[in-house]
Design an enzyme around this catalytic site. Structure first.
Site, mmCIF file in Angstrom:
data_model
loop_
_atom_site.group_PDB
_atom_site.id
_atom_site.type_symbol
_atom_site.label_atom_id
_atom_site.label_comp_id
_atom_site.label_asym_id
_atom_site.label_seq_id
_atom_site.Cartn_x
_atom_site.Cartn_y
_atom_site.Cartn_z
ATOM 1 C CB CYS A 117 -0.907 -0.012 1.226
ATOM 2 S SG CYS A 117 -1.920 1.481 1.385
ATOM 3 C CB CYS A 118 0.787 4.199 -2.205
ATOM 4 S SG CYS A 118 1.409 5.867 -2.312
ATOM 5 C CG PHE A 119 -1.781 6.664 1.353
ATOM 6 C CD1 PHE A 119 -2.310 6.377 0.108
ATOM 7 C CD2 PHE A 119 -1.668 7.999 1.717
ATOM 8 C CE1 PHE A 119 -2.725 7.388 -0.763
ATOM 9 C CE2 PHE A 119 -2.083 9.024 0.865
ATOM 10 C CZ PHE A 119 -2.616 8.717 -0.379
#
Lengths: 132, 274
Positions: B142-144
């Site tokens: 996940c990017c975040f």
């Protein structure tokens, strides 16, 4: 200052080429890997594919960008560096030796005239660094 | 004063959004002005980084059951859940000051613009000076989950996730700013383990914020775009002129949509036939 071995030719897309007869070994320069940052992933042409000068031969991912790898020469890919699968970091740590990427049987040796020698590439890098 | 193009805000599906971004990139040259674009997503979608393994890093069966589109970006980085976010995109020449041949320096410049834009919207954001390694384990699809150097945070929470691709001297950087953020839903879709325990938010929820969380008064998306655009004008000292895609870009967009972004072999496997 990045290293520019004088037995190599260079492209403006920061790839190097080592010529042996009509066989060319290709990788990215020390300056190129430094601009990228830590290399995380790579996808390059497979053996039996062909490449064209100034056209992409793969993609490389570093830290937060994916960058197109641009071939300095045209020809048929006869070998790829499978060591990159297990240790892509050799592109950063040893770009001119164990970090080579593809080997090409050149289709037009006159295309080498479009490339830069080590002095010309050093000047080109200096201009590029002034943009920074 | 120099000018940039601002493409008017619009909403499209995931595939067309990526086709537009890449078309602008592919058509960009040194004699074109930079482009700024803000856009939304017609329906909930997941965008993956260029090198991500879809089957390993995404709950594909959940996405299929819930009709969540899956698109592979032309940029690097990790997965992002879209639909409740505002996305920005910048296309310019890396050698054109203040941008740089160095990737992280370009991130810094764009982050400066976004900081000023968020400030106009009433949000005080700062740049991450020392990012975590992208080799982080927990939540790393996940990017975040992974704040990288020069990305934007409010306090300890990430408010924007960005990714970039470079094609010769041109670059495309696009990023997601959550309007709202559902950490549990993001975890489910990314196929991540764990979740809320006894009312305590999971690590992902604790590390991400949204415009809704930061602002008392909910601003319209259009107003937010104005603020963010103002941040670019201010930091870059440019004037933005509204203009849509030109004919070459439209043709390129249609080709990319047809041959790449509508194709399962690209979105699911990263294989291209063009």
């Amino acid at each position: 200052m990045s290293a520019f071995p004088d037995d190599l030719l260079y492209s403006r897309e920061h790839t190097w080429i080592r010529v042996d007869g009509n066989i060319a070994t290709i990788g990215i320069t020390d300056y190129g890997q430094d601009k990228l940052g830590e290399v995380l992933s790579i996808k390059i042409s497979t053996p039996d594919s062909s490449v064209e000068q100034d056209e992409p031969f793969g993609m490389i991912e570093s830290e937060k960008a994916v960058v197109e790898l641009i071939s300095p020469i045209s020809g048929d890919v006869i070998n790829v560096n499978e060591d990159l699968i297990d240790d892509v970091g050799i592109v950063n740590s040893d770009p001119y030796d164990t970090g080579w990427m593809i080997i090409v049987e050149m289709s037009d040796i006159s295309e080498l005239d479009n490339l830069l020698d080590s002095y010309e590439y050093a000047d080109y890098v200096e201009e590029d660094e002034e943009v920074d | 004063m120099d000018t940039w193009r601002l493409i008017p805000f619009s909403r499209h599906d995931a595939f067309e959004n990526m086709a537009i971004d890449e078309a602008v990139l592919r058509c960009h040259s040194a004699d074109r002005i930079p482009t700024l674009r803000f856009y939304g997503w017609e329906r909930e979608s997941v965008s993956l980084g260029y090198f991500q393994d879809v089957e390993r890093e995404l709950n594909c069966s959940l996405c299929r059951r819930q009709h969540i589109d899956i698109v592979r970006r032309p940029t690097g980085g990790k997965a992002v859940l879209h639909g409740s976010d505002l996305t920005y995109a910048v296309v310019a020449s890396a050698s054109q000051p203040p941008f740089s041949p160095r990737v992280l320096e370009t991130y810094r410049v764009i982050s400066e613009c976004l900081i000023r834009g968020l400030e106009k919207a009433g949000i005080r954001a700062d740049m991450v000076r020392e990012g975590r390694s992208v080799h982080a384990g927990e939540g790393d699809s996940c990017c975040f989950a992974v704040p990288v150097q020069y990305e934007l945070c409010v306090g300890e929470k990430k408010i924007c996730g960005s990714a970039q691709v470079r094609v010769r001297d041109a670059f495309l950087q696009h990023g997601s700013i959550p309007l709202t953020f559902d950490g549990l839903r993001s975890r489910m879709i990314m196929g991540l383990q764990g979740g809320e325990h006894g009312g305590v938010p999971d690590a992902l929820t604790r590390s991400v914020t949204s415009l809704q969380e930061q602002l008392e008064d909910r601003a319209s998306v259009e107003r937010l775009c104005e603020h963010l655009a103002g941040g670019f004008e201010e930091y870059m000292k440019v004037r933005l002129i509204l203009a849509d895609l030109d004919r070459d870009e439209e043709i390129m967009k249609e080709e990319l949509l047809r041959k790449k972004y509508s194709q399962l072999q690209w979105n699911m496997k990263g294989l291209m036939v063009m």
